[in-house]
Design a protein around this motif. Sequence first.
Motif, PDB file in Angstrom:
ATOM      1  N   ALA A  52      34.279 -13.502 -18.003  1.00 28.35           N
ATOM      2  CA  ALA A  52      34.873 -14.767 -18.442  1.00 28.35           C
ATOM      3  C   ALA A  52      35.077 -15.699 -17.260  1.00 28.35           C
ATOM      4  CB  ALA A  52      36.204 -14.504 -19.140  1.00 28.35           C
ATOM      5  N   ARG A  53      35.526 -15.172 -16.134  1.00 24.36           N
ATOM      6  CA  ARG A  53      35.721 -15.999 -14.940  1.00 24.36           C
ATOM      7  C   ARG A  53      34.385 -16.577 -14.449  1.00 24.36           C
ATOM      8  NH1 ARG A  53      39.838 -16.160 -11.207  1.00 24.36           N
ATOM      9  NH2 ARG A  53      40.706 -14.247 -12.054  1.00 24.36           N
ATOM     10  N   MET A  54      33.323 -15.765 -14.518  1.00 28.91           N
ATOM     11  CA  MET A  54      32.011 -16.246 -14.088  1.00 28.91           C
ATOM     12  C   MET A  54      31.518 -17.376 -14.996  1.00 28.91           C
ATOM     13  SD  MET A  54      31.086 -14.752 -11.361  1.00 28.91           S
ATOM     14  CE  MET A  54      32.770 -14.645 -10.809  1.00 28.91           C
ATOM     15  N   LYS A  55      31.755 -17.266 -16.302  1.00 27.06           N
ATOM     16  CA  LYS A  55      31.353 -18.328 -17.220  1.00 27.06           C
ATOM     17  C   LYS A  55      32.100 -19.625 -16.918  1.00 27.06           C
ATOM     18  CE  LYS A  55      29.998 -15.431 -21.096  1.00 27.06           C
ATOM     19  NZ  LYS A  55      30.276 -15.045 -22.484  1.00 27.06           N
ATOM     20  N   VAL A  56      33.389 -19.525 -16.628  1.00 24.01           N
ATOM     21  CA  VAL A  56      34.173 -20.717 -16.301  1.00 24.01           C
ATOM     22  C   VAL A  56      33.665 -21.347 -15.015  1.00 24.01           C
ATOM     23  CG1 VAL A  56      36.461 -21.483 -15.571  1.00 24.01           C
ATOM     24  CG2 VAL A  56      36.221 -20.000 -17.549  1.00 24.01           C
ATOM     25  N   GLU A  57      33.344 -20.535 -14.004  1.00 22.25           N
ATOM     26  CA  GLU A  57      32.841 -21.073 -12.744  1.00 22.25           C
ATOM     27  C   GLU A  57      31.499 -21.780 -12.940  1.00 22.25           C
ATOM     28  OE1 GLU A  57      32.783 -18.159  -9.662  1.00 22.25           O
ATOM     29  OE2 GLU A  57      34.954 -17.846  -9.751  1.00 22.25           O
ATOM     30  N   VAL A  58      30.633 -21.221 -13.768  1.00 26.40           N
ATOM     31  CA  VAL A  58      29.337 -21.859 -14.032  1.00 26.40           C
ATOM     32  C   VAL A  58      29.544 -23.192 -14.743  1.00 26.40           C
ATOM     33  CG1 VAL A  58      27.233 -21.660 -15.421  1.00 26.40           C
ATOM     34  CG2 VAL A  58      28.001 -19.740 -14.019  1.00 26.40           C
ATOM     35  N   GLN A  59      30.451 -23.251 -15.701  1.00 33.11           N
ATOM     36  CA  GLN A  59      30.722 -24.498 -16.409  1.00 33.11           C
ATOM     37  C   GLN A  59      31.302 -25.550 -15.475  1.00 33.11           C
ATOM     38  OE1 GLN A  59      33.212 -23.503 -19.719  1.00 33.11           O
ATOM     39  NE2 GLN A  59      31.535 -22.639 -20.912  1.00 33.11           N
ATOM     40  N   GLU A  60      32.176 -25.135 -14.552  1.00 34.32           N
ATOM     41  CA  GLU A  60      32.743 -26.089 -13.601  1.00 34.32           C
ATOM     42  C   GLU A  60      31.678 -26.642 -12.668  1.00 34.32           C
ATOM     43  OE1 GLU A  60      35.901 -24.039 -11.652  1.00 34.32           O
ATOM     44  OE2 GLU A  60      37.315 -24.384 -13.287  1.00 34.32           O
ATOM     45  N   GLU A  61      30.715 -25.811 -12.289  1.00 30.46           N
ATOM     46  CA  GLU A  61      29.644 -26.278 -11.409  1.00 30.46           C
ATOM     47  C   GLU A  61      28.707 -27.243 -12.125  1.00 30.46           C
ATOM     48  OE1 GLU A  61      27.680 -22.829  -9.918  1.00 30.46           O
ATOM     49  OE2 GLU A  61      29.376 -22.234  -8.675  1.00 30.46           O
ATOM     50  N   CYS A  62      28.549 -27.091 -13.447  1.00 31.73           N
ATOM     51  CA  CYS A  62      27.623 -27.927 -14.201  1.00 31.73           C
ATOM     52  C   CYS A  62      28.200 -29.288 -14.574  1.00 31.73           C
ATOM     53  CB  CYS A  62      27.194 -27.203 -15.476  1.00 31.73           C
ATOM     54  SG  CYS A  62      26.168 -25.769 -15.144  1.00 31.73           S
ATOM     55  N   MET A  63      29.498 -29.458 -14.436  1.00 32.28           N
ATOM     56  CA  MET A  63      30.126 -30.719 -14.832  1.00 32.28           C
ATOM     57  C   MET A  63      29.750 -31.832 -13.856  1.00 32.28           C
ATOM     58  SD  MET A  63      33.873 -29.402 -16.027  1.00 32.28           S
ATOM     59  CE  MET A  63      34.464 -31.047 -16.273  1.00 32.28           C
ATOM     60  N   VAL A  64      29.384 -32.990 -14.410  1.00 33.73           N
ATOM     61  CA  VAL A  64      29.026 -34.154 -13.608  1.00 33.73           C
ATOM     62  C   VAL A  64      30.187 -35.140 -13.675  1.00 33.73           C
ATOM     63  CG1 VAL A  64      27.387 -36.053 -13.369  1.00 33.73           C
ATOM     64  CG2 VAL A  64      26.606 -33.818 -14.134  1.00 33.73           C
ATOM     65  N   PRO A  65      30.692 -35.597 -12.524  1.00 33.52           N
ATOM     66  CA  PRO A  65      31.798 -36.556 -12.576  1.00 33.52           C
ATOM     67  C   PRO A  65      31.343 -37.898 -13.138  1.00 33.52           C
ATOM     68  CG  PRO A  65      31.066 -36.219 -10.324  1.00 33.52           C
ATOM     69  CD  PRO A  65      30.315 -35.250 -11.174  1.00 33.52           C
ATOM     70  N   LEU A  66      32.184 -38.497 -13.959  1.00 33.66           N
ATOM     71  CA  LEU A  66      31.869 -39.796 -14.538  1.00 33.66           C
ATOM     72  C   LEU A  66      32.193 -40.900 -13.536  1.00 33.66           C
ATOM     73  CD1 LEU A  66      33.345 -39.268 -18.099  1.00 33.66           C
ATOM     74  CD2 LEU A  66      30.962 -39.219 -17.416  1.00 33.66           C
ATOM     75  N   PRO A  67      31.374 -41.946 -13.480  1.00 34.42           N
ATOM     76  CA  PRO A  67      31.664 -43.042 -12.549  1.00 34.42           C
ATOM     77  C   PRO A  67      32.866 -43.858 -13.032  1.00 34.42           C
ATOM     78  CG  PRO A  67      29.732 -43.547 -13.857  1.00 34.42           C
ATOM     79  CD  PRO A  67      30.120 -42.146 -14.191  1.00 34.42           C
ATOM     80  N   SER A  68      33.529 -44.481 -12.107  1.00 37.83           N
ATOM     81  CA  SER A  68      34.667 -45.336 -12.438  1.00 37.83           C
ATOM     82  C   SER A  68      34.172 -46.594 -13.146  1.00 37.83           C
ATOM     83  CB  SER A  68      35.406 -45.739 -11.168  1.00 37.83           C
ATOM     84  OG  SER A  68      35.883 -44.601 -10.504  1.00 37.83           O
ATOM     85  N   PRO A  69      34.999 -47.211 -14.015  1.00 34.42           N
ATOM     86  CA  PRO A  69      34.569 -48.406 -14.731  1.00 34.42           C
ATOM     87  C   PRO A  69      34.214 -49.575 -13.808  1.00 34.42           C
ATOM     88  CG  PRO A  69      36.543 -47.521 -15.722  1.00 34.42           C
ATOM     89  CD  PRO A  69      36.283 -46.739 -14.472  1.00 34.42           C
ATOM     90  N   GLY A  70      34.906 -49.707 -12.697  1.00 35.21           N
ATOM     91  CA  GLY A  70      34.635 -50.823 -11.801  1.00 35.21           C
ATOM     92  C   GLY A  70      33.725 -50.472 -10.634  1.00 35.21           C
TER      93      GLY A  70
END
Length: 75
Positions: A52-70
């Motif tokens: 379960a910890r490995m799945k969470v770490e993989v999901q965190e690595e795959c997340m792309v930060p969203l750009p700020s509106p401005g």
Amino acid sequence: MAALLAYLGTAASMAAVAAGLVWLGRRVRRRGAGGEVMGPFEEIWHPAAHRARMKVEVQEECMVPLPSPGDPYRR
């Protein structure tokens, strides 16, 4: 008297070890660095939690930060 000093020394040593473990546990929780230290032990004694910890770490690595509106470099 010597037996009393030996008993007090043993009790003080055990209390120091327990206090050190409490301090280490709080520090690891605060910093989130427990996976590197406890990962191998968790894999041996609790494989489901390790997976379960490995799945969470993989999901965190795959997340792309969203750009700020401005953000001027926004595409």
